[in-house]
Design a protein around this motif. Structure first.
Motif, mmCIF file in Angstrom:
data_model
loop_
_atom_site.group_PDB
_atom_site.id
_atom_site.type_symbol
_atom_site.label_atom_id
_atom_site.label_comp_id
_atom_site.label_asym_id
_atom_site.label_seq_id
_atom_site.Cartn_x
_atom_site.Cartn_y
_atom_site.Cartn_z
ATOM 1 N N GLY A 110 0.826 -1.199 0.000
ATOM 2 C CA GLY A 110 0.000 0.000 0.000
ATOM 3 C C GLY A 110 0.858 1.246 0.000
ATOM 4 O O GLY A 110 2.075 1.184 0.157
ATOM 5 N N PRO A 111 0.233 2.376 -0.159
ATOM 6 C CA PRO A 111 1.003 3.616 -0.171
ATOM 7 C C PRO A 111 1.560 3.905 1.210
ATOM 8 O O PRO A 111 1.011 3.486 2.220
ATOM 9 N N THR A 112 2.679 4.613 1.265
ATOM 10 C CA THR A 112 3.252 5.015 2.533
ATOM 11 C C THR A 112 2.298 6.004 3.199
ATOM 12 O O THR A 112 1.804 6.916 2.550
ATOM 13 N N VAL A 113 2.041 5.808 4.517
ATOM 14 C CA VAL A 113 1.100 6.700 5.193
ATOM 15 C C VAL A 113 1.776 7.328 6.408
ATOM 16 O O VAL A 113 2.744 6.790 6.936
ATOM 17 N N ARG A 114 1.254 8.424 6.854
ATOM 18 C CA ARG A 114 1.777 9.100 8.029
ATOM 19 C C ARG A 114 0.918 8.718 9.222
ATOM 20 O O ARG A 114 -0.194 8.217 9.055
ATOM 21 N N PRO A 115 1.430 8.937 10.442
ATOM 22 C CA PRO A 115 0.602 8.623 11.623
ATOM 23 C C PRO A 115 -0.603 9.548 11.668
ATOM 24 O O PRO A 115 -0.582 10.645 11.124
#
Ligand SMILES: [Zn+2]
Length: 1021
Positions: free
Chosen positions: A865-870
Motif C-alpha cells: 500500500g502507499p506510505t502513510v503518516r501517523p
C-alpha cells in the motif's frame, strides 16, 4: 481427486465452462436409490403429429421403449421408428439401434451409415467438407429434404445467397425468392467429444426425416432443407469411443480422462470462432458461406435435462436485435411444446451469457443467421446410471419446470430429448419458413445499412504499420469470414487524419459488417452484469498489435478503393542503398512480425546477431533487437532474399555494418511442456509453433521427472498455462490403482494419433521433476512459465523475491489491458513500441519484493500500500508534529521508488541498510527484472472487456525475468498465446527464446512510481 474427476481432464480455469463443470461434479458411483417414480403423463391427445401412412418398425420401437428409463422422457415424435423396406434404419447398418446402452459409434461407421442412407434414399445426400481434420479425417455434411428439393439444391443455395446480399437483389425479386426459397436448418453434433449422444441421435434423425410420413415430418421436408454435420470434432470423437471401449473392457479400474480431443485443442474447440485456427471451424465457416443456413444448431451435453440457448445476458451488443428475439422465439417454442407433453426439465436463460463471439456458432450469428445450442444431459459415454442433479433441479423464474433431483438416465433418454426438441424447432421453422427467410433478408439489409445508420462507416487498417504481415493476416481472417476488404488507391484524408495509399478499408455497408464490427470494435463489460461465461474483450487490432481506426465519417466510403479479390500478401524484399554488390552484411528491422522468428529457424545455420540498442542506417531507424547478419558469400544473399520475400520481411544490404553493440542470436532448442492432467491451453502454443515452422520438442511432465539432465537436451522449456495449484500440477494424477495407459492398442486405435502417448498417465513431474527443472535453470536454461504455472518456481523456491498476490477487488476476466515496457534493455522487449495490449484473465497478480524494505510497505515480500503518516494534525501530506518536544527534521520520504533490480538500488544502499540486510540483500544481477508492467494509470488500463478493482492491477508486473544460477525463469501474468488471437504478444516468447543466453543485458533504470510528496504550500495555512 476422486474417481469421478478422472473421467475428464480437470480444467480449473478462472471460468470453467459449465458443461465440463457439471460432468466433473457428477457423483457417479454413489447412487443406489432409483429415481423416484413420478406419475406417468401421456402426451395430450390433441397433439396430433402422429398420423402416419407408414407402419412402425416394431422391433426398433420396442427397443426405444426399453432403453428409455421413464415414459415422460420420450415424446410421440421419437417413441417409434417408421419402417422402410428400401431405406436402411441405423440398426440395419450398425447392428444396434440408436441409443443402445453401452454402444458408441466411430466416425467411420457414422459415415458408412449416412452413405448407405444416401444410396437408398433420394431424400438424402452426402457431401465432404473442404478440409480434412488435423488427424487427416474427413468431415461430412448430410442434406435431407424432399426429393424434388434436393434435385434443385443449387437453386436453393442460390436463393439464400441472394438474400444474404441485398445489394444484388431488388425488393420485388427478394420477396419472390422468400416465397420460393427453403430455409436451411443446420444441426451439428459433438464438437465436445465427451458429449457423446448427438452423433448417435443425428443418424436416427436423418432416417426419420427421410422416411416418416406424418404431416409433421412432411412439413419439414417440404419447407426446410436439413443439414447435418454428424460429428464436428471427428478426431476427438474417435478417441472418445476408444476411451469408452477401454473403460467398458476394464470394469472397476480407474479410467483416464479424455486428455486429447483434437490434435491441438480440447474443450475450447468451440471457442475458435475469432481465430479460425482449427480445420473444423474453417469448414463450418465455408459451409455457412455456401448454404447460408437460417439456423445453425449445436448439440452440447452438460446441464439437465434440456437447456435451450438464450443466455443470461449481457447479449452481444453488435448483433441485430432480431437475432436475439429469434433465440427467444425458438427456445420458447421448444419449451412450450415439450412442457405440454409432460417432459420435465426443459428450460432456458440461467446458463451461458450470449456475449462473446468466439463461439463457433458465430459463423451463423455473426452473419445475420441464427446460432443456437442445446445442452442435454449426457452421461459421458453410453452407460445407464442413477444421477444426481444438484443445482438445476431447483425451480427458478426461468425454470418453472425444473429437472428432477434424482434420475435414472440413459443415452436413449438423451437421444429422445435432443431429437424431440430439434424436430419441434425444425417443424416450427418449416411452418414459418417465410418469416425466417424474411428476417434473414431484413438483417442482411440492415447490415448493409449499418454504415449510414448506426455506424461506424468503416474501419481503416493503415498501410503505415510496423507489422505489415500481421495486418495482412488480420485482413485475410476477415475475408475468410466472408467480409469484403478494400485497398485505398490513394491517400485518404478524414478530417485531420491521413491514411496512406494501400491502407485496408473494411466498409460497414456490406452484408457481414456486424461480424467485422464486433471483431474490430472495443468492448465494455459492466461488472454488475452476470458473471461472464468466457472472455469479455477480444478486440482484434490491439490483440494482434495492428493499428486500426474506427471511422464514423461517411466520407471514407467515397475514397477511391479497390476490392481485394484474393488474400492480402506482403512480399518482402532485399534492397541495397547503393548499387554496390559488395555488401558487408544485412540488417533486418525487428518489427515483431512473427515471421521474423520463422526466419531465424529457417536459416538456422546462418550466424545472426541482435543489436542491443536502436540504430540508424542512413535515414532508416532500426529498433533494438534488429537482426544483423555478416555477409558470407553469395549463397547467403540468395537465401536471405528468398526467405524474406516469402516471409514479408525487408532486408537491407549495407556496405558497412552498424557499430551498435550486439550479441549472437541463438537457434534455441525449445521444448513445450504438457502434463497428463490437462492439455486445454498448451495446444494453442503448438498451433502457433507449427504454423510458424518453429521447431520444438513436445515433452510431458513425466519426461521432466525422468530426465535429470534437461539442459543437455534443451535451451528453453515453455510451460503453457494449466490452472490449479503448484501442488496439483506437480503431483499430477494420483498413483492409485493400476497403471492408466494413454496409448494405441487394438482396443484404442485412435490414441496412436495423439500428440503424445504414455503407458501410465499417473504421477506428475513430482519433486524430482521440480529439482530437474531447477537444475536446468541453474545450468543456463530458460524456463518460461505462463500465468498460474508461475506458482511452481515460486512455491517450490526455484525463484525468490516474486510472489503471487490474492486479488481482493479485482475483476478482470478475459480482457485486454494496456501494458508498458519498463526495461527497454531487456531482449524480451525487442522490437516493441513503448506500450503493448495484452490478454489477461484475472490472475496471477505478481509482486516483486523491493531489494531494500520500504518503510510502510510491510518489509520484504509484504504489503504494497502507499506510505502513510501517523494519525495527527493536518492532512495526509502534512509533517507529523510531536507535542512539547524539539522537532526533528522531517523523516526523509522513502527512497524514491527503488524499483526492484534498478541501478538506483545499489547506489542508495546505506551502511545502516547493508548491516541490517546482510546476506539477504540480493545483488542487482540476481534481482527479478520486470520487463513489462500493466499500465500505472488505472484509468487507461482497460482496452477491452471488464475491469473493477483496477488499482490492484495498475503497475503490476506482467513479464518478469528472474535470473537463477546461470539461467532464467521468465514469468508471464498475461497469456501471450491465447486461442490464435494474441499475435501481438507472441514475440515476447520468441524474444525470450532467441536471446535466452543473452538475457543479462545491462538493466534500464525504470521510471519512478509516483508517490504523494508533501508540498511546501500545505505546511502552513
Ligand atoms: Zn459442450
Amino acid at each position: 481427486m476422486n474417481r469421478v474427476s478422472l473421467f475428464l481432464a480437470v480444467r480449473p480455469r478462472a471460468f470453467m465452462p459449465a458443461c465440463v463443470l457439471m460432468l466433473t461434479l457428477l457423483t457417479l458411483g454413489a447412487a443406489s436409490h432409483p429415481a423416484r417414480a413420478q406419475r406417468m403423463i401421456d402426451a395430450p391427445k390433441n397433439i396430433s403429429s402422429r398420423v402416419s401412412t407408414v407402419d412402425d418398425d416394431n422391433d426398433y420401437t420396442r427397443k426405444i421403449k426399453e432403453y428409455t428409463t421413464e415414459t415422460y422422457f420420450r415424446t410421440e415424435l421419437v417413441d417409434h421408428l417408421p419402417m422402410s423396406d428400401k431405406v436402411p434404419s441405423p440398426d440395419k447398418v450398425l447392428g444396434y439401434i440408436v441409443g443402445t446402452p453401452n454402444k458408441l459409434t466411430y466416425s467411420k461407421d457414422l459415415y458408412r451409415y449416412y452413405r448407405e442412407l444416401a444410396k437408398a434414399s433420394p431424400r438424402v445426400r452426402v457431401f465432404t467438407a473442404p478440409e480434412r481434420s488435423e488427424d487427416g479425417k474427413e468431415q461430412i455434411l448430410v442434406a435431407v429434404g424432399d426429393e424434388a428439393t434436393l434435385a434443385q439444391l443449387d437453386r436453393y443455395k442460390a436463393i439464400t445467397a441472394k438474400l444474404a446480399d441485398p445489394r444484388k437483389v431488388s425488393e420485388t425479386e427478394a420477396q419472390s425468392l422468400i416465397g420460393e426459397g427453403k430455409a436451411f436448418y443446420w444441426a451439428s453434433g459433438s464438437i465436445h467429444s465427451p458429449e457423446t449422444g448427438s452423433p448417435e441421435m443425428l443418424m436416427e434423425l436423418a432416417y426419420r426425416l427421410a422416411v416418416e410420413e406424418t404431416p409433421f415430418i412432411q412439413a419439414i421436408r417440404k419447407n426446410v432443407i436439413v443439414l447435418i454435420t454428424p460429428v464436428l470434432e471427428v478426431d476427438g470423437r474417435d478417441r472418445m469411443v476408444d476411451l469408452y471401449n477401454y473403460r467398458k473392457a476394464n470394469p472397476g479400474k480407474y479410467s483416464p480422462g479424455l486428455i486429447y480431443w483434437g490434435k491441438y485443442v480440447a474443450h475450447d474447440n468451440n471457442r475458435d470462432g475469432l481465430g479460425m485456427a482449427l480445420a473444423l471451424t474453417r469448414n463450418m465457416m465455408a459451409t455457412f458461406l455456401e448454404y447460408h443456413p437460417a439456423i445453425l444448431h449445436d448439440l452440447h451435453e452438460s446441464v439437465p435435462f434440456l437447456y435451450t440457448s438464450t443466455g443470461t445476458g449481457p447479449y452481444n451488443a453488435w448483433l441485430d436485435p432480431i437475432t436475439i428475439n429469434e433465440w427467444q422465439l425458438l427456445a420458447y417454442h421448444e419449451i412450450d411444446e415439450l412442457t405440454k407433453r409432460g417432459v420435465p426439465g426443459v428450460w432456458t436463460h440461467g446458463f451461458y451469457d450470449g456475449w462473446a463471439p468466439n463461439y463457433m456458432f458465430y459463423v451463423a450469428n455473426g452473419h445475420n443467421a441464427i446460432g443456437r445450442f442445446y445442452e442435454t444431459f449426457g452421461n459421458n459415454g453410453a452407460d445407464t446410471m442413477d444421477r444426481t442433479v444438484p443445482q438445476q433441479s431447483a425451480r427458478d423464474w426461468f425454470r418453472p419446470n425444473p429437472p428432477q433431483a434424482r434420475v435414472k438416465w440413459s443415452i436413449r433418454n438423451n437421444v429422445n430429448m435432443q431429437e424431440s426438441g430439434i424436430l419441434l424447432a425444425m417443424n416450427f421453422v418449416a411452418n414459418n419458413k417465410e418469416r425466417f427467410l424474411q428476417n434473414f433478408y431484413i438483417k442482411s439489409q440492415r447490415s448493409v445499412a449499418k454504415a449510414s445508420n448506426e455506424g461506424p462507416a468503416a474501419y481503416v487498417v493503415p498501410a503505415n504499420q510496423s507489422r505489415p504481415v500481421e495486418a495482412a493476416e488480420m485482413i485475410n481472417l476477415l475475408r475468410q469470414m466472408g467480409v469484403e476488404a478494400h485497398v485505398a488507391d490513394k491517400e485518404i484524408v478524414i478530417k485531420d487524419q491521413k491514411y496512406p495509399a494501400g491502407s485496408y478499408i473494411i466498409r460497414m455497408d456490406q452484408p457481414y459488417s456486424r461480424m467485422a464490427d464486433m471483431m474490430l470494435d472495443t468492448q465494455y463489460y459492466n461488472v454488475n452484469d452476470p458473471r461472464p461465461y468466457d472472455d469479455t474483450g477480444w478486440t482484434m487490432g490491439p490483440m494482434r498489435n495492428v493499428k486500426t481506426a474506427r471511422i464514423t465519417d461517411k466520407a471514407v466510403l467515397e475514397a477511391p478503393m479497390a476490392l481485394l479479390t484474393s488474400d492480402a500478401r506482403v512480399t518482402g524484399k532485399l534492397s541495397s542503398p547503393s548499387s554496390s554488390a559488395s555488401a558487408a552484411g544485412y540488417v533486418i528491422n525487428h518489427n515483431t512480425d512473427n515471421t521474423l522468428a520463422t526466419l531465424r529457424f529457417r536459416l538456422k545455420d546462418v550466424k545472426m546477431a541482435a543489436a542491443e540498442e536502436p540504430f540508424k542506417v542512413g535515414d532508416q531507424q532500426f529498433n533494438a533487437g534488429s537482426f544483423i547478419i555478416k555477409a558470407d558469400g553469395d549463397g547467403l544473399r540468395q537465401k536471405l532474399e528468398a526467405a524474406a520475400t516469402e516471409l514479408g520481411l525487408n532486408v537491407l544490404a549495407v556496405e558497412t555494418l552498424p557499430t551498435v553493440k550486439t550479441h549472437e542470436l541463438a537457434v534455441p532448442r525449445i521444448a513445450i511442456l504438457h502434463t497428463w492432467t490437462n492439455t486445454q491451453n498448451e495446444g494453442w502454443y503448438r498451433i502457433e509453433f507449427d504454423r510458424l515452422k518453429i521447431p520444438y520438442t513436445y515433452i510431458s511432465d513425466q519426461d521432466v521427472r525422468n530426465t535429470d539432465n534437461l539442459r543437455k537436451k534443451y535451451d528453453v522449456i515453455i510451460f503453457p498455462p494449466l490452472g490449479g495449484s503448484a501442488q496439483s500440477i506437480v503431483n499430477g494424477i494420483p498413483m492409485r490403482g493400476d497403471p492408466m495407459p494413454w496409448k494405441q492398442s487394438e482396443l484404442t486405435p485412435n490414441m496412436g494419433a495423439s500428440p503424445d502417448q504414455t503407458d501410465d498417465m499417473r504421477g506428475g513431474m513430482g519433486l524430482v521433476g521440480v529439482m530437474n527443472l531447477q537444475k536446468f535453470v541453474q545450468e543456463g536454461g530458460t524456463f518460461i512459465v505462463i500465468a498460474g504455472n508461475a506458482s511452481i518456481p515460486i512455491d517450490f523456491g526455484i525463484t525468490s523475491a516474486v510472489s503471487i498476490q490474492e486479488p481482493r477487488l479485482l475483476q478482470a476476466r478475459g480482457s485486454i489491458f494496456k501494458a508498458q515496457f519498463v526495461d527497454r534493455r531487456s531482449p524480451i522487449s525487442y522490437g516493441y513500441d513503448e506500450t503493448l495490449a495484452i490478454y489477461f484473465n484475472q490472475a496471477p497478480l505478481f509482486r516483486v519484493a523491493p531489494a531494500i524494505p520500504v518503510p510502510g510497505e510491510g518489509g520484504p515480500g509484504g504489503g504494497g500500500g502507499p506510505t502513510v503518516r501517523p494519525s495527527g494534525r493536518g492532512s495526509l501530506t502534512d509533517p507529523d508534529i510531536v507535542q512539547g518536544m524539539p522537532q526533528a527534521a522531517p523523516t526523509p520520504s522513502p527512497t524514491p521508488s527503488p524499483s526492484p533490480g534498478s541501478v538506483a538500488v545499489e547506489e542508495k544502499l546505506t551502511e545502516e541498510q547493508r548491516l541490517q540486510l546482510g546476506v539477504y540483500f540480493t545483488p542487482l544481477t540476481q534481482r527479478p527484472r520486470v520487463v513489462l508492467r500493466f499500465s500505472p494509470d488505472e484509468r487507461s488500463l482497460l482496452i477491452s472487456g471488464m475491469l473493477a478493482g483496477g488499482s490492484e492491477l495498475a503497475n503490476a508486473p506482467a513479464v518478469i525475468d528472474v535470473p537463477v544460477g546461470t539461467g532464467h525463469v521468465i514469468m508471464f501474468a498475461n497469456n501471450p498465446m491465447w486461442r490464435h488471437q494474441t499475435q501481438g504478444s507472441f514475440f515476447l516468447i520468441f524474444n525470450a527464446a532467441l536471446n535466452f543466453d543473452s538475457l543479462n543485458t545491462e538493466r534500464a533504470v525504470p521510471p519512478a512510481r509516483p508517490r504523494p510528496t508533501p508540498s511546501p504550500a500545505d505546511a502552513q495555512e
